[in-house]
Scaffold this active site. Structure first.
Site, short mmCIF file in Angstrom:
data_model
loop_
_atom_site.label_atom_id
_atom_site.label_comp_id
_atom_site.label_asym_id
_atom_site.label_seq_id
_atom_site.Cartn_x
_atom_site.Cartn_y
_atom_site.Cartn_z
N LEU A 1 9.52 4.05 1.86
CA LEU A 1 10.17 5.24 1.31
C LEU A 1 10.32 6.27 2.42
O LEU A 1 9.70 6.16 3.48
CB LEU A 1 9.32 5.79 0.17
CG LEU A 1 9.25 4.91 -1.09
CD1 LEU A 1 8.23 5.47 -2.07
CD2 LEU A 1 10.62 4.78 -1.74
N GLU B 1 -5.25 -8.87 -2.11
CA GLU B 1 -3.88 -8.40 -2.30
C GLU B 1 -2.96 -9.53 -1.88
O GLU B 1 -3.06 -10.05 -0.76
CB GLU B 1 -3.62 -7.14 -1.47
CG GLU B 1 -4.36 -5.92 -1.99
CD GLU B 1 -3.98 -4.65 -1.24
OE1 GLU B 1 -3.13 -4.73 -0.34
OE2 GLU B 1 -4.54 -3.59 -1.56
N ASP C 1 2.30 -0.44 -4.59
CA ASP C 1 1.06 -1.19 -4.36
C ASP C 1 0.74 -2.14 -5.52
O ASP C 1 -0.13 -1.89 -6.34
CB ASP C 1 -0.10 -0.22 -4.13
CG ASP C 1 -1.24 -0.86 -3.36
OD1 ASP C 1 -1.08 -2.01 -2.91
OD2 ASP C 1 -2.30 -0.23 -3.24
N ASP D 1 -5.34 -2.82 -11.11
CA ASP D 1 -5.68 -1.90 -10.01
C ASP D 1 -4.75 -0.70 -9.93
O ASP D 1 -4.38 -0.26 -8.85
CB ASP D 1 -5.64 -2.68 -8.69
CG ASP D 1 -6.18 -1.88 -7.53
OD1 ASP D 1 -7.15 -1.14 -7.73
OD2 ASP D 1 -5.64 -2.01 -6.41
N ALA E 1 8.17 -4.83 2.55
CA ALA E 1 8.62 -3.82 1.60
C ALA E 1 9.29 -2.67 2.34
O ALA E 1 8.73 -2.14 3.31
CB ALA E 1 7.45 -3.30 0.77
N ALA E 2 10.48 -2.29 1.89
CA ALA E 2 11.17 -1.15 2.49
C ALA E 2 10.33 0.11 2.30
O ALA E 2 9.86 0.38 1.18
CB ALA E 2 12.55 -0.98 1.85
N GLN F 1 -7.32 -3.18 2.42
CA GLN F 1 -7.03 -4.46 3.06
C GLN F 1 -5.95 -4.28 4.12
O GLN F 1 -5.24 -3.27 4.15
CB GLN F 1 -6.61 -5.49 2.00
CG GLN F 1 -7.72 -5.74 0.98
CD GLN F 1 -7.40 -6.88 0.02
OE1 GLN F 1 -6.77 -7.84 0.39
NE2 GLN F 1 -7.88 -6.75 -1.21
N GLU G 1 2.67 7.81 -7.97
CA GLU G 1 3.27 8.90 -7.21
C GLU G 1 4.61 9.30 -7.80
O GLU G 1 5.27 8.52 -8.49
CB GLU G 1 3.45 8.51 -5.74
CG GLU G 1 2.15 8.29 -5.00
CD GLU G 1 2.35 8.00 -3.52
OE1 GLU G 1 3.49 8.22 -3.02
OE2 GLU G 1 1.39 7.57 -2.86
N LYS H 1 2.64 -7.19 4.23
CA LYS H 1 1.37 -7.67 3.69
C LYS H 1 1.29 -9.17 3.92
O LYS H 1 2.14 -9.93 3.45
CB LYS H 1 1.26 -7.36 2.19
CG LYS H 1 1.03 -5.89 1.89
CD LYS H 1 0.66 -5.65 0.44
CE LYS H 1 0.36 -4.19 0.17
NZ LYS H 1 -0.07 -3.94 -1.23
#
Length: 536
Positions: A349, A263, A435, A415, A346-347, A226, A420, A242
């Site tokens: 990484l 989402e 996510d 989902d 969202a910050a 998306q 990670e 998003k």
């Protein structure tokens, strides 16, 4: 004769009246001048706010400006969407994330906490003050050169900000670290044991930057099913945007497959705060933001594929849809009101070229097929097989995965196909909970299959179990804590009340699952695995 006397009298009366009015005006002017030069009862200068203990930039002095901002947010609290905020009109004066001077804070280290709040009491509880192991140089994600200062000009590039504007965004400080922007300090602080510390003084500033920093670039993020955008700030910071696709009171239809669900931007915001309340701290900071589609996306994007998807709807609203696998079409366009659009920021990484991350396929990944089932759905002894497979055969990896399972069950996220870790730390580190946009889609149903790792393995960290028990008590009720945490977000209310109430119900089901495991266990210590020892 009589007429001449009458005319003379009228003239004298008018002159007298004008004289009296002029005299009254002079008296008022004299009184105003006398009051403006006279000292007040406190003997302080009314033109010097600092003398009264209020800084010149205090939000207290900027009340009307913030009120107008809140009104704007109320107008766009739902996009096509635009839901109206259920908060009082004055709420915007004290709910901006982490702003000083609005609420009385319980200390600089207790970021974003209010005295007397349930959230403050929770973070003061001994279970939320268990020390992490000592962080050595090898446990840090980055080894920082203490002499290297952050400077926009030193890069020799004006791609994001011209050299003439560089000095306006440069942080100042006495040490090299003080010159780093907040996003860079966040990156530098990542270590083997946590993404950010419990009492992180940077958090209010970082969340405020995500919500207010000027956006100078917006491009579509490659990959994913998306639409998502990468937005860049003048200080080189970046965030993942998003956009809003559903109103807060909408539920995912029961006939939808989990892999075709929307989402949700508010799920990303709520997931960050829920993760923090559970003391996992494995989700990068997220803030809500109201974006101007015209000025902050369309007019500044260099993404040609994205640029050609903008259009004006029949209602006169600015819309776009981008390119992606799902819901990127004119029929599923994202439209503003007329160009204002909610979203989560969202910050990001650290770039993978600087800090490599490894992606792991979850052992309890779903089939992502309309009719096929995964092996774990058919084999009740599946966990025994997982326990013999690296990296789940040693260390705390399996327990960390069960932590993630509990988070997903509480917010209804089906989902979770991958997770990670930072490659530098090998297998002895935390999992990144990235996510989370497909969480908080339903509140009337609880998907117990999400709890399969806990129910099949019958193992949980002692620290996690004790905190879950605490969050099930009246003084620390989970729904109350998340409601309070989300009230500081610029897009509050972030979740509809039924979603908050569902948290308490689901928490009870997690504790019931652990209770059944304990009841059938020959060795309870194999169910509740001690990860704290004497530190509690």
């Amino acid at each position: 004769m009589w007429r001449r006397l009458q005319t003379l009298f009228q003239r004298k009366f008018k002159i007298t009246l004008l004289f009296l009015l002029l005299l009254a005006l002079l008296v008022h002017l004299a009184m105003d001048l006398a009051l403006s030069t006279a000292p007040g009862p406190c003997g302080c200068d009314a033109k010097a706010p600092k003398a009264s203990g209020i800084p010149s930039g205090s939000p207290v002095l900027a009340g009307p400006k913030k009120l107008s901002l809140r009104i704007l947010q109320d107008f766009s609290g739902s996009n096509g969407s635009l839901e109206k905020s259920s908060r009082p009109q004055g709420a915007g004066l004290h709910t901006r994330a982490g702003e000083p001077g609005i609420r009385r804070q319980s200390g600089e280290g207790n970021a974003g906490r209010t005295e007397g709040s349930k959230l403050a009491a929770l973070f003061d509880h001994p279970l939320y003050n268990i020390p992490i192991p000592e962080v050595t140089e090898k446990d840090k994600l980055f080894v920082v050169n203490p002499m290297e200062k952050f400077s926009l000009r030193s890069s020799g590039s004006d791609e994001w900000v011209s050299s003439s504007k560089a000095e306006t965004v440069l942080p100042t400080g006495k040490t090299a670290y003080d010159t780093y922007p907040t996003w860079l300090k966040f990156h530098v602080g990542i270590n083997r044991y946590e993404l950010y510390p419990r009492r992180d003084p940077l958090m209010p500033t970082l969340l405020r930057d995500l919500a207010t920093q000027r956006i100078i670039s917006s491009v579509q993020k490659s990959g994913g099913t998306q639409l998502k955008l990468i937005m860049t700030f003048p200080n080189y910071g970046q965030a993942l945007f998003k956009p809003m696709k559903q109103t807060r009171d909408q539920e995912t239809p029961i006939d939808f497959f989990y892999f075709s669900d929307f989402e949700r931007h508010n799920a990303e915001i709520a997931a960050f705060h829920l993760d923090r309340i559970l003391d996992f701290r494995r989700i990068p900071p997220v803030s809500g933001r109201l974006v101007n589609i015209t000025k902050e996306i369309r007019d500044i994007t260099t993404d040609k594929k994205l640029a050609k998807t903008f259009f004006i709807s029949p209602a006169g609203n600015v819309c776009f849809y981008g390119e992606c696998s799902y819901y990127c079409s004119t029929e599923h366009a994202l439209c503003g009101k007329p160009d204002r659009l909610e979203g989560s920021m969202a910050a990001l990484l650290p770039d993978k070229t600087l800090a490599k991350r490894r992606s792991w396929r979850s052992p309890w990944r779903r089939s992502y097929h309309k009719s096929k089932k995964a092996e774990w759905e058919l084999n009740p002894n599946y966990c025994a097989q997982v326990r013999e497979t690296p990296p789940y055969d040693r260390g705390h990896r399996l327990l960390d995965l069960i932590d993630m399972t509990i988070l997903d069950f509480l917010m209804g996220n089906m989902d979770r196909h991958h997770y990670e870790t930072f490659e530098k730390f090998g297998n002895d580190t935390f999992l990144l909970h990235l996510d989370n946009g497909r969480g908080f889609g339903t509140h009337s149903r609880d998907e117990l299959s999400i709890l399969a790792p806990l129910r099949q393995c019958c193992s949980i960290k002692k620290s996690t179990y004790l905190r879950l028990q605490l969050l099930a008590t009246q003084p620390y009720r989970l729904s109350d804590l998340l409601r309070e945490a989300l009230a500081t977000d610029p897009l509050a209310p972030v979740l509809a009340e039924p979603h908050l109430r569902a948290l308490d119900r689901r928490l009870g089901k997690v504790l019931e699952a652990v209770g059944r495991c304990l009841a059938g266990a020959a060795r309870p210590e194999e169910v509740v695995v001690d990860d704290v020892g004497s530190r509690v």
